[in-house]
Design a protein around this motif. Sequence first.
Motif, PDB file in Angstrom:
ATOM      1  N   SER A  25       0.865  -1.164   0.000  1.00 47.46           N
ATOM      2  CA  SER A  25       0.000   0.000   0.000  1.00 47.46           C
ATOM      3  C   SER A  25       0.906   1.219   0.000  1.00 47.46           C
ATOM      4  N   VAL A  26       0.653   2.158  -0.904  1.00 50.31           N
ATOM      5  CA  VAL A  26       1.434   3.392  -0.947  1.00 50.31           C
ATOM      6  C   VAL A  26       0.450   4.559  -0.885  1.00 50.31           C
ATOM      7  N   PHE A  27       0.677   5.442   0.069  1.00 52.20           N
ATOM      8  CA  PHE A  27      -0.227   6.569   0.301  1.00 52.20           C
ATOM      9  C   PHE A  27       0.620   7.826   0.450  1.00 52.20           C
ATOM     10  N   THR A  28       0.305   8.867  -0.326  1.00 44.11           N
ATOM     11  CA  THR A  28       1.064  10.115  -0.253  1.00 44.11           C
ATOM     12  C   THR A  28       0.160  11.225   0.255  1.00 44.11           C
ATOM     13  N   GLU A  29       0.692  11.967   1.231  1.00 39.83           N
ATOM     14  CA  GLU A  29      -0.088  13.054   1.813  1.00 39.83           C
ATOM     15  C   GLU A  29       0.865  14.130   2.322  1.00 39.83           C
ATOM     16  N   GLU A  30       0.620  15.361   1.923  1.00 40.09           N
ATOM     17  CA  GLU A  30       1.399  16.510   2.384  1.00 40.09           C
ATOM     18  C   GLU A  30       2.909  16.286   2.300  1.00 40.09           C
ATOM     19  N   GLY A  31       3.383  15.793   1.151  1.00 46.86           N
ATOM     20  CA  GLY A  31       4.815  15.626   0.944  1.00 46.86           C
ATOM     21  C   GLY A  31       5.415  14.403   1.604  1.00 46.86           C
ATOM     22  N   GLU A  32       4.594  13.620   2.268  1.00 50.60           N
ATOM     23  CA  GLU A  32       5.079  12.411   2.924  1.00 50.60           C
ATOM     24  C   GLU A  32       4.502  11.191   2.226  1.00 50.60           C
ATOM     25  N   THR A  33       5.320  10.182   2.042  1.00 48.60           N
ATOM     26  CA  THR A  33       4.846   8.934   1.457  1.00 48.60           C
ATOM     27  C   THR A  33       4.863   7.877   2.546  1.00 48.60           C
ATOM     28  N   ILE A  34       3.743   7.205   2.708  1.00 49.58           N
ATOM     29  CA  ILE A  34       3.670   6.096   3.654  1.00 49.58           C
ATOM     30  C   ILE A  34       3.541   4.831   2.824  1.00 49.58           C
ATOM     31  N   ARG A  35       4.582   4.017   2.891  1.00 48.34           N
ATOM     32  CA  ARG A  35       4.616   2.775   2.115  1.00 48.34           C
ATOM     33  C   ARG A  35       4.536   1.612   3.085  1.00 48.34           C
ATOM     34  N   LYS A  36       3.611   0.714   2.816  1.00 49.13           N
ATOM     35  CA  LYS A  36       3.422  -0.439   3.687  1.00 49.13           C
ATOM     36  C   LYS A  36       3.619  -1.719   2.889  1.00 49.13           C
ATOM     37  N   ILE A  37       4.431  -2.610   3.429  1.00 45.35           N
ATOM     38  CA  ILE A  37       4.641  -3.927   2.845  1.00 45.35           C
ATOM     39  C   ILE A  37       4.101  -4.921   3.867  1.00 45.35           C
ATOM     40  N   ALA A  38       3.185  -5.766   3.446  1.00 44.22           N
ATOM     41  CA  ALA A  38       2.552  -6.707   4.376  1.00 44.22           C
ATOM     42  C   ALA A  38       2.748  -8.134   3.889  1.00 44.22           C
ATOM     43  N   VAL A  39       2.937  -9.045   4.844  1.00 38.97           N
ATOM     44  CA  VAL A  39       3.097 -10.450   4.511  1.00 38.97           C
ATOM     45  C   VAL A  39       2.197 -11.263   5.432  1.00 38.97           C
ATOM     46  N   GLU A  40       1.626 -12.308   4.866  1.00 38.71           N
ATOM     47  CA  GLU A  40       0.729 -13.182   5.617  1.00 38.71           C
ATOM     48  C   GLU A  40       1.537 -14.354   6.160  1.00 38.71           C
ATOM     49  N   THR A  41       1.469 -14.572   7.462  1.00 34.84           N
ATOM     50  CA  THR A  41       2.173 -15.699   8.057  1.00 34.84           C
ATOM     51  C   THR A  41       1.165 -16.706   8.601  1.00 34.84           C
ATOM     52  N   GLU A  42       1.576 -17.964   8.648  1.00 36.54           N
ATOM     53  CA  GLU A  42       0.676 -19.009   9.140  1.00 36.54           C
ATOM     54  C   GLU A  42       0.841 -19.278  10.620  1.00 36.54           C
ATOM     55  N   LYS A  43       2.066 -19.213  11.098  1.00 37.62           N
ATOM     56  CA  LYS A  43       2.319 -19.534  12.500  1.00 37.62           C
ATOM     57  C   LYS A  43       3.033 -18.382  13.157  1.00 37.62           C
ATOM     58  N   PRO A  45      -1.106 -17.327  12.729  1.00 38.96           N
ATOM     59  CA  PRO A  45      -1.827 -16.784  11.566  1.00 38.96           C
ATOM     60  C   PRO A  45      -2.106 -15.294  11.756  1.00 38.96           C
ATOM     61  N   GLN A  46      -1.325 -14.489  11.079  1.00 43.79           N
ATOM     62  CA  GLN A  46      -1.480 -13.045  11.199  1.00 43.79           C
ATOM     63  C   GLN A  46      -0.862 -12.356   9.993  1.00 43.79           C
ATOM     64  N   ILE A  47      -0.993 -11.047   9.966  1.00 44.92           N
ATOM     65  CA  ILE A  47      -0.394 -10.243   8.919  1.00 44.92           C
ATOM     66  C   ILE A  47       0.639  -9.333   9.580  1.00 44.92           C
ATOM     67  N   GLU A  48       1.854  -9.361   9.048  1.00 43.78           N
ATOM     68  CA  GLU A  48       2.925  -8.500   9.542  1.00 43.78           C
ATOM     69  C   GLU A  48       3.045  -7.343   8.561  1.00 43.78           C
ATOM     70  N   ILE A  49       2.850  -6.118   9.045  1.00 42.07           N
ATOM     71  CA  ILE A  49       2.873  -4.936   8.180  1.00 42.07           C
ATOM     72  C   ILE A  49       4.103  -4.088   8.521  1.00 42.07           C
ATOM     73  N   HIS A  50       4.944  -3.877   7.531  1.00 40.45           N
ATOM     74  CA  HIS A  50       6.132  -3.044   7.698  1.00 40.45           C
ATOM     75  C   HIS A  50       5.796  -1.669   7.129  1.00 40.45           C
ATOM     76  N   VAL A  51       5.863  -0.640   7.971  1.00 39.26           N
ATOM     77  CA  VAL A  51       5.421   0.698   7.598  1.00 39.26           C
ATOM     78  C   VAL A  51       6.632   1.630   7.501  1.00 39.26           C
ATOM     79  N   TRP A  52       6.793   2.243   6.334  1.00 35.91           N
ATOM     80  CA  TRP A  52       7.878   3.199   6.104  1.00 35.91           C
ATOM     81  C   TRP A  52       7.259   4.570   5.862  1.00 35.91           C
ATOM     82  N   THR A  53       7.703   5.577   6.592  1.00 32.36           N
ATOM     83  CA  THR A  53       7.292   6.952   6.342  1.00 32.36           C
ATOM     84  C   THR A  53       8.481   7.672   5.716  1.00 32.36           C
TER      85      THR A  53
END
Length: 129
Positions: A25-43, A45-53
Amino acid sequence: EEVPTQTFDNKDYFCGKETFPVYESVFTEEGETIRKIAVETEKPPQIEIHVWTIRKGILRHFYVEKVSKREFEELPYFKQITRTTPSQWKIFSEGEAQISQMCESRVCRTELEDLVKVLYLEKSEKGHC
């Protein structure tokens, strides 16, 4: 070009290794970009989201959050970009830690782009695996 995968028990495999989906997911607002990379894990069972501003090419803030699959399904803007193996994800996570320190004070656009490319599985030179 599509990466060849085999499916067994609703799991995808690449060269005999299990793969899991990667989302972005890439979202740009007021000169800032928030990029999120997410991966689905089984053990577990969850989603790990890495957030870069990122502001003006400099990584200003970086953190990891974990959410349930149900919570993730309700989040907007994520699209699946590839599937990856646990070993590729490990390389990504380790590289991310190094980049987050290295890029606090300088522009790191290419480093961040190259890091995401690690997640894409490519056919090897000799045939397929």
